[in-house]
Design an enzyme around this catalytic site. Structure first.
Site, PDB file in Angstrom:
ATOM      1  N   LYS A 115     -80.461  45.196 -17.267  1.00 19.98           N
ATOM      2  CA  LYS A 115     -81.014  46.555 -17.276  1.00 19.98           C
ATOM      3  C   LYS A 115     -81.858  46.797 -18.516  1.00 19.98           C
ATOM      4  O   LYS A 115     -82.886  47.485 -18.458  1.00 19.98           O
ATOM      5  CB  LYS A 115     -79.889  47.585 -17.195  1.00 19.98           C
ATOM      6  CG  LYS A 115     -79.154  47.582 -15.865  1.00 19.98           C
ATOM      7  CD  LYS A 115     -78.224  48.791 -15.787  1.00 19.98           C
ATOM      8  CE  LYS A 115     -77.559  48.905 -14.430  1.00 19.98           C
ATOM      9  NZ  LYS A 115     -76.468  47.956 -14.237  1.00 19.98           N
ATOM     10  N   GLU A 199     -77.217  56.428 -21.879  1.00 15.06           N
ATOM     11  CA  GLU A 199     -78.159  57.333 -21.220  1.00 15.06           C
ATOM     12  C   GLU A 199     -77.534  58.717 -21.107  1.00 15.06           C
ATOM     13  O   GLU A 199     -76.312  58.843 -21.099  1.00 15.06           O
ATOM     14  CB  GLU A 199     -78.475  56.833 -19.789  1.00 15.06           C
ATOM     15  CG  GLU A 199     -79.456  55.701 -19.725  1.00 15.06           C
ATOM     16  CD  GLU A 199     -79.727  55.245 -18.293  1.00 15.06           C
ATOM     17  OE1 GLU A 199     -79.128  55.781 -17.347  1.00 15.06           O
ATOM     18  OE2 GLU A 199     -80.555  54.332 -18.144  1.00 15.06           O
ATOM     19  N   HIS A 234     -69.509  53.205  -4.949  1.00 15.20           N
ATOM     20  CA  HIS A 234     -70.642  52.278  -5.043  1.00 15.20           C
ATOM     21  C   HIS A 234     -70.854  51.432  -3.794  1.00 15.20           C
ATOM     22  O   HIS A 234     -71.621  50.487  -3.806  1.00 15.20           O
ATOM     23  CB  HIS A 234     -70.526  51.394  -6.294  1.00 15.20           C
ATOM     24  CG  HIS A 234     -70.392  52.209  -7.548  1.00 15.20           C
ATOM     25  ND1 HIS A 234     -71.450  52.921  -8.075  1.00 15.20           N
ATOM     26  CD2 HIS A 234     -69.339  52.483  -8.335  1.00 15.20           C
ATOM     27  CE1 HIS A 234     -71.034  53.570  -9.147  1.00 15.20           C
ATOM     28  NE2 HIS A 234     -69.761  53.334  -9.324  1.00 15.20           N
ATOM     29  N   ARG A 290     -83.963  41.395  -3.927  1.00 17.85           N
ATOM     30  CA  ARG A 290     -83.546  40.757  -2.664  1.00 17.85           C
ATOM     31  C   ARG A 290     -83.877  41.682  -1.501  1.00 17.85           C
ATOM     32  O   ARG A 290     -84.266  42.821  -1.692  1.00 17.85           O
ATOM     33  CB  ARG A 290     -82.021  40.556  -2.684  1.00 17.85           C
ATOM     34  CG  ARG A 290     -81.297  41.885  -2.816  1.00 17.85           C
ATOM     35  CD  ARG A 290     -79.800  41.806  -2.654  1.00 17.85           C
ATOM     36  NE  ARG A 290     -79.203  43.132  -2.604  1.00 17.85           N
ATOM     37  CZ  ARG A 290     -78.887  43.849  -3.665  1.00 17.85           C
ATOM     38  NH1 ARG A 290     -79.091  43.386  -4.890  1.00 17.85           N
ATOM     39  NH2 ARG A 290     -78.374  45.056  -3.529  1.00 17.85           N
TER      40      ARG A 290
HETATM   41  C1  MV4 Z   1     -76.350  56.869 -13.578  1.00 21.42           C
HETATM   42  C2  MV4 Z   1     -75.679  58.017 -13.093  1.00 21.42           C
HETATM   43  C3  MV4 Z   1     -75.844  59.180 -13.808  1.00 21.42           C
HETATM   44  N1  MV4 Z   1     -76.588  59.212 -14.930  1.00 21.42           N
HETATM   45  N2  MV4 Z   1     -77.096  56.950 -14.696  1.00 21.42           N
HETATM   46  C4  MV4 Z   1     -74.287  53.794 -10.561  1.00 21.42           C
HETATM   47  C5  MV4 Z   1     -74.605  52.375 -10.296  1.00 21.42           C
HETATM   48  C6  MV4 Z   1     -75.719  52.022 -11.214  1.00 21.42           C
HETATM   49  N3  MV4 Z   1     -76.649  51.171 -10.571  1.00 21.42           N
HETATM   50  C7  MV4 Z   1     -76.292  53.309 -11.659  1.00 21.42           C
HETATM   51  N4  MV4 Z   1     -75.346  54.317 -11.342  1.00 21.42           N
HETATM   52  C8  MV4 Z   1     -75.449  55.560 -11.863  1.00 21.42           C
HETATM   53  N5  MV4 Z   1     -76.236  55.692 -12.971  1.00 21.42           N
HETATM   54  C9  MV4 Z   1     -77.196  58.090 -15.348  1.00 21.42           C
HETATM   55  N6  MV4 Z   1     -77.914  58.147 -16.483  1.00 21.42           N
HETATM   56  C10 MV4 Z   1     -74.913  57.905 -11.948  1.00 21.42           C
HETATM   57  C11 MV4 Z   1     -74.781  56.668 -11.324  1.00 21.42           C
HETATM   58  C12 MV4 Z   1     -73.950  56.655 -10.136  1.00 21.42           C
HETATM   59  C13 MV4 Z   1     -74.497  56.404  -8.882  1.00 21.42           C
HETATM   60  C14 MV4 Z   1     -75.839  56.121  -8.705  1.00 21.42           C
HETATM   61  C15 MV4 Z   1     -76.359  55.866  -7.471  1.00 21.42           C
HETATM   62  C16 MV4 Z   1     -75.517  55.905  -6.355  1.00 21.42           C
HETATM   63  C17 MV4 Z   1     -74.199  56.175  -6.504  1.00 21.42           C
HETATM   64  C18 MV4 Z   1     -73.657  56.422  -7.758  1.00 21.42           C
HETATM   65  C19 MV4 Z   1     -72.313  56.703  -7.890  1.00 21.42           C
HETATM   66  C20 MV4 Z   1     -71.790  56.944  -9.128  1.00 21.42           C
HETATM   67  C21 MV4 Z   1     -72.612  56.903 -10.253  1.00 21.42           C
END
Ligand code: MV4
Length: 491
Positions: A115, A199, A234, A290
């Protein structure tokens, strides 16, 4: 390309082979001992057993798979999703063996696999990102200071992370050091890399991703968005295209940003750029290098066969369309049917598919890897099928999906079908007023699934409304409540 080996199993192996057959390309299946009777093995022109059931001894045996390719004169490998699909070392070995890897370069995989590296790579393109610190935390007092500037709650994320692992919400500065230590140790054990960064925590986001496609000549296009906010721990449950929330202007801006992300890593092939969306703003999260599970909803609204285009790109051909050739036709919905019991905390429910009858109809697509009578193996993901519908508009798609779910017969194991029926008819989903917390927020009482048939629609909407208003008026739906549950429930 005369012969392609599919380094995967189940529904995605079948889906890739269907396109190969249509294009007149021979197919080779590899399979584990647990999959010897699976339809994807029979559907292939040739098949080779690669080992015992556990993935590490079969589907992840890269060297063995390459040796099979040489033995059988295979021209290209399609990795599907999961398994070896984002493994840069495997990709290099495939290419070094003179086999065409149907996917992006190993360099692009490596940049987007981190990331922090991804953020650094896209920096000069001015892509919106969540406010934070774009480097690994090394100095705790400094990180604390910066966190105060960003504003709490903040989110600590593992650079190597995926699936929410190594992610911790911090409500107050007092909790910072403890939460960071937990994130680091989780990241070390899960990824062997303890690099974490900070973040601002976005509390009520939607997860919207853009499908991109690029060739080896520098052409990059996007194929619009997929809305993937309805997920559980997730694991995505419902996906749709287009998103109910994007204006044409936002769609265009996100599409352009996604293409720039692809340009930033000299991408070629099919890729997905993930964004968080909240209140008309969007932020780049990461890029998946992918073909994704939910790619069919994009195929339904664009008419593009993404696997065919992946093969073209791998062969060095230019993209068969440019941005202006692409438009959105109607609305597509996908539900993932898992062998899990929604009434028992979504515990995997393996067993035999005593009765298994798929829905059929215009605009209905079922991508699955099972047949009636088969046993669901315990070794892999418990997804039985993807049910995809295409409608004139969102309302029509919801109606078609509702009927398709009702026409689906699965007996012998518990599945998420009823749960999906409930979710897509829920007032919050129908109105488009939801975020990534939908399941936790609106599926608090599993006995709601005991109500059947016509009653479900009515009860779901009334009860859903009640829950929504109740939670809001009592103010018990806050990032704080979310964070405690989120961290506690993580496995
Ligand atoms: C976040 C967020 C809130 N704020 N970043 C979850 C997996 C990862 N790929 C990124 N994720 C998140 N990042 C910030 N700054 C909340 C999530 C997140 C989430 C994002 C997309 C779909 C489902 C989720 C479930 C929980 C948290």
């Amino acid at each position: 390309m005369k012969k392609i080996l599919i380094a995967n199993r189940g529904e995605i192996a079948l889906r890739i082979m269907r396109t190969c057959k249509r294009l007149g390309i021979k197919t080779v299946a590899i399979y584990s001992e647990a999959d010897a009777d699976a339809p994807f093995v029979r559907f292939a022109d040739e098949s080779v057993c690669v080992g015992p059931p556990p993935s590490a001894q079969s589907y992840l045996q890269g060297d063995k798979i390459i040796a099979i390719c040489k033995e059988l004169d295979v021209d290209g490998i399609h990795p599907g999703y999961g398994f070896l699909s984002e493994n840069a070392n495997f990709t290099r070995k495939v290419t070094d063996a003179g086999i065409n890897f149907i996917g992006p370069s190993p360099e692009a995989m490596e940049v987007m696999g981190s990331k922090l590296a991804a953020k650094a790579a896209v920096k000069e393109y001015g892509i919106p990102m969540v406010p934070g610190i774009d480097e690994a935390i090394t100095d705790i007092p400094l990180a604390l200071e910066k966190s105060k500037q960003i504003g709490y709650p903040i989110l600590i994320k593992a650079s190597a992370g995926g699936g929410g692992k190594g992610m911790r919400i911090v409500e107050r500065p007092e909790d910072f050091v403890d939460q960071m230590n937990m994130a680091v140790s989780e990241a070390v054990s899960a990824f062997g890399d303890g690099a974490v960064f900070i973040e601002r925590y976005v509390g009520s986001p939607r997860h919207i991703e853009i499908q991109v496609m690029a060739d080896k000549h520098g052409n990059v296009v996007h194929l619009f968005e997929r809305e993937c906010s309805i997920q559980r721990r997730h694991q995505k449950v419902i996906e749709e295209a287009p998103s109910a929330v994007l204006t044409p202007e936002l769609r265009d801006a996100m599409g352009k940003a996604a293409c720039d992300v692809a340009r930033a890593c000299n991408y070629y092939g099919a890729g997905t750029v993930e964004f968080l969306y909240e209140n008309g703003e969007f932020f780049f999260l990461e890029m998946n290098t992918r073909l994704q599970v939910e790619h069919p909803v994009t195929e339904m609204i664009t008419g593009v066969d993404l696997v065919e285009e992946q093969i073209n790109v791998a062969l060095g051909k230019p993209l068969s369309f440019n941005q202006d050739d692409l438009s959105i036709n109607g609305h597509a919905l996908e539900i993932r049917v898992y062998a899990e019991d929604p009434k028992n905390n979504f515990l995997p429910d393996i067993g035999q598919l005593e009765i298994y009858r798929r829905p059929v109809g215009e605009g209905v697509r079922v991508d699955d890897g099972f047949e009636e009578g088969m046993h669901i193996p315990i070794y892999y993901d418990p997804m039985i099928a993807k049910l995809i519908v295409h409608g004139e508009d969102r309302e029509d798609a919801i109606r078609k999906m509702t009927k398709a779910i009702e026409d689906y017969d699965i007996v012998g194991i518990q599945s998420t079908l009823d749960f999906c029926h409930y979710a897509i008819n829920h007032e919050a989903f129908v109105s488009g007023n939801f975020d990534t917390h939908f399941v936790k927020y609106h599926f608090t009482d599993p006995t709601i699934l005991d109500v059947t048939d016509e009653d479900t629609l009515l009860v779901a909407s009334v009860f859903g409304n009640y829950l929504l208003n109740d939670a809001e008026s009592h103010g018990d739906y806050t990032p704080s409540a979310e964070s405690t549950e989120w961290t506690r429930n993580r496995s």
